[in-house]
Write a protein that holds these residues in place. Sequence first.
Motif, mmCIF file in Angstrom:
data_model
loop_
_atom_site.group_PDB
_atom_site.id
_atom_site.type_symbol
_atom_site.label_atom_id
_atom_site.label_comp_id
_atom_site.label_asym_id
_atom_site.label_seq_id
_atom_site.Cartn_x
_atom_site.Cartn_y
_atom_site.Cartn_z
ATOM 1 N N MET A 156 0.863 -1.137 -0.120
ATOM 2 C CA MET A 156 0.068 -0.002 0.122
ATOM 3 C C MET A 156 0.827 1.188 0.018
ATOM 4 O O MET A 156 1.745 1.379 0.760
ATOM 5 N N VAL A 157 0.553 2.261 -1.013
ATOM 6 C CA VAL A 157 1.385 3.318 -0.992
ATOM 7 C C VAL A 157 0.520 4.563 -0.422
ATOM 8 O O VAL A 157 -0.572 4.613 -0.915
ATOM 9 N N VAL A 158 0.994 5.486 0.021
ATOM 10 C CA VAL A 158 0.184 6.679 0.502
ATOM 11 C C VAL A 158 0.873 7.927 0.064
ATOM 12 O O VAL A 158 2.023 8.001 0.363
ATOM 13 N N VAL A 159 0.300 8.521 -0.491
ATOM 14 C CA VAL A 159 0.548 9.934 -0.967
ATOM 15 C C VAL A 159 -0.259 11.037 -0.679
ATOM 16 O O VAL A 159 -1.314 10.700 -0.290
ATOM 17 N N GLY A 160 0.462 12.271 -0.634
ATOM 18 C CA GLY A 160 -0.152 13.637 -0.345
ATOM 19 C C GLY A 160 0.452 14.536 0.045
ATOM 20 O O GLY A 160 1.724 14.367 0.180
ATOM 21 N N PRO A 161 0.092 15.875 -0.173
ATOM 22 C CA PRO A 161 0.848 17.050 0.254
ATOM 23 C C PRO A 161 1.373 16.906 1.818
ATOM 24 O O PRO A 161 0.963 16.077 2.496
ATOM 25 N N SER A 162 2.450 17.724 1.984
ATOM 26 C CA SER A 162 2.987 17.595 3.332
ATOM 27 C C SER A 162 2.003 18.066 4.495
ATOM 28 O O SER A 162 1.423 18.973 4.019
ATOM 29 N N GLY A 163 2.050 17.262 5.521
ATOM 30 C CA GLY A 163 1.266 17.920 6.477
ATOM 31 C C GLY A 163 -0.394 17.338 6.400
ATOM 32 O O GLY A 163 -1.192 17.670 7.175
ATOM 33 N N SER A 164 -0.395 16.417 5.306
ATOM 34 C CA SER A 164 -2.067 15.794 5.207
ATOM 35 C C SER A 164 -2.201 14.648 6.097
ATOM 36 O O SER A 164 -3.416 14.131 6.118
ATOM 37 N N GLY A 165 -1.252 14.231 7.083
ATOM 38 C CA GLY A 165 -1.490 12.963 7.751
ATOM 39 C C GLY A 165 -0.892 11.701 7.451
ATOM 40 O O GLY A 165 -1.457 10.913 7.999
ATOM 41 N N LYS A 166 -0.175 11.774 6.383
ATOM 42 C CA LYS A 166 0.277 10.356 6.131
ATOM 43 C C LYS A 166 1.235 9.765 7.097
ATOM 44 O O LYS A 166 0.981 8.553 7.253
ATOM 45 N N SER A 167 2.023 10.377 7.555
ATOM 46 C CA SER A 167 3.045 9.699 8.683
ATOM 47 C C SER A 167 2.008 9.469 9.726
ATOM 48 O O SER A 167 2.401 8.225 10.576
ATOM 49 N N THR A 168 1.182 10.379 10.184
ATOM 50 C CA THR A 168 0.357 9.774 11.403
ATOM 51 C C THR A 168 -0.412 8.608 11.172
ATOM 52 O O THR A 168 -0.725 7.740 12.021
ATOM 53 N N LEU A 169 -0.935 8.499 9.817
ATOM 54 C CA LEU A 169 -1.541 7.263 9.689
ATOM 55 C C LEU A 169 -0.823 6.140 9.798
ATOM 56 O O LEU A 169 -1.230 5.064 10.398
ATOM 57 N N LEU A 170 0.493 6.317 9.256
ATOM 58 C CA LEU A 170 1.509 5.064 9.339
ATOM 59 C C LEU A 170 1.692 4.786 10.906
ATOM 60 O O LEU A 170 1.593 3.606 11.105
ATOM 61 N N ARG A 171 1.787 5.787 11.738
ATOM 62 C CA ARG A 171 2.268 5.534 13.076
ATOM 63 C C ARG A 171 0.904 4.881 13.670
ATOM 64 O O ARG A 171 1.351 4.281 14.728
ATOM 65 N N THR A 172 -0.080 4.903 13.299
ATOM 66 C CA THR A 172 -1.386 4.261 13.990
ATOM 67 C C THR A 172 -1.218 2.856 13.893
ATOM 68 O O THR A 172 -1.782 2.233 14.513
ATOM 69 N N LEU A 173 -0.462 2.303 12.669
ATOM 70 C CA LEU A 173 -0.637 1.021 12.202
ATOM 71 C C LEU A 173 0.285 0.050 13.135
ATOM 72 O O LEU A 173 0.138 -0.990 13.301
ATOM 73 N N ASN A 174 1.070 0.694 14.122
ATOM 74 C CA ASN A 174 1.883 -0.168 14.799
ATOM 75 C C ASN A 174 1.709 0.408 16.412
ATOM 76 O O ASN A 174 2.480 0.291 17.549
ATOM 77 N N GLY A 175 0.816 1.236 16.550
ATOM 78 C CA GLY A 175 0.455 1.863 17.697
ATOM 79 C C GLY A 175 1.223 2.972 18.517
ATOM 80 O O GLY A 175 1.423 3.560 19.704
ATOM 81 N N LEU A 176 2.072 3.696 17.673
ATOM 82 C CA LEU A 176 2.922 4.867 18.038
ATOM 83 C C LEU A 176 2.013 6.120 18.084
ATOM 84 O O LEU A 176 2.432 6.967 18.994
ATOM 85 N N GLU A 177 0.805 6.202 17.539
ATOM 86 C CA GLU A 177 -0.258 7.279 17.526
ATOM 87 C C GLU A 177 -1.460 6.584 17.963
ATOM 88 O O GLU A 177 -1.758 5.502 17.292
ATOM 89 N N SER A 178 -2.228 7.047 18.930
ATOM 90 C CA SER A 178 -3.337 6.578 19.263
ATOM 91 C C SER A 178 -4.444 7.158 18.446
ATOM 92 O O SER A 178 -4.203 8.325 17.895
#
Length: 211
Positions: free
Chosen positions: A1-23
């Motif tokens: 799965m590839v995730v694209v979008g402008p900076s600040g759109s939440g891409k990294s946050t989404l990724l970090r939820t997949l291993n519980g680094l973000e609630s």
Amino acid sequence: MVVVGPSGSGKSTLLRTLNGLESIDSGTIRVDGVSLTDPATDVNRWRTEVGMVFQHFNLFQHRTALDNVALPQRVVRGRSRADAERYARDLLGRVGMGDFGERYPSQLSGGQQQRVAIARALAMDPKLMLFDEATSALDPETVGGILELMRGLARDGMTMAVVTHEMGFARDVGDRALFMDAGRIVEMGTPDEVFCHPKEARTRAFLEKIL
């Protein structure tokens, strides 16, 4: 799965939820049949099944490349030092770093450090690999080698979620593509659907700027 979008759109946050680094505040997250939002789920145990490669490497600066790859195996997987180091050497060889095991991160280039970081993540034998803009901190000459390494993982059947600005890579490797903007998933589908035939105006506007 590839995730694209402008900076600040939440891409990294989404990724970090997949291993519980973000609630998360609402909704559910389910990966490989595991509900990360179920209070009964041992999130720390789930993290042992997930490898993550960060934008800025996050290597232990006071440990050699070999130690960086072997230490998590000993601490998390409970492997002996000999077994962990043997596996670490094999993985360093796989990512083209077999001759650099005794060097410290400060003695390695950015691309070399990222290769060590990938080996470290693979050493946990993960079910899922997360790549958070793994090439964005690298010089252009180095990016191609890291992307080819990631292509090899995809060919070998590794399940990956990749936040990337490398659109050619995203189209070539992705089975699913997500476009995010302002903290929301605006569009999802195959790479051909999202990148070549986008339905949403925000997706089209983003692609027009970068393609």
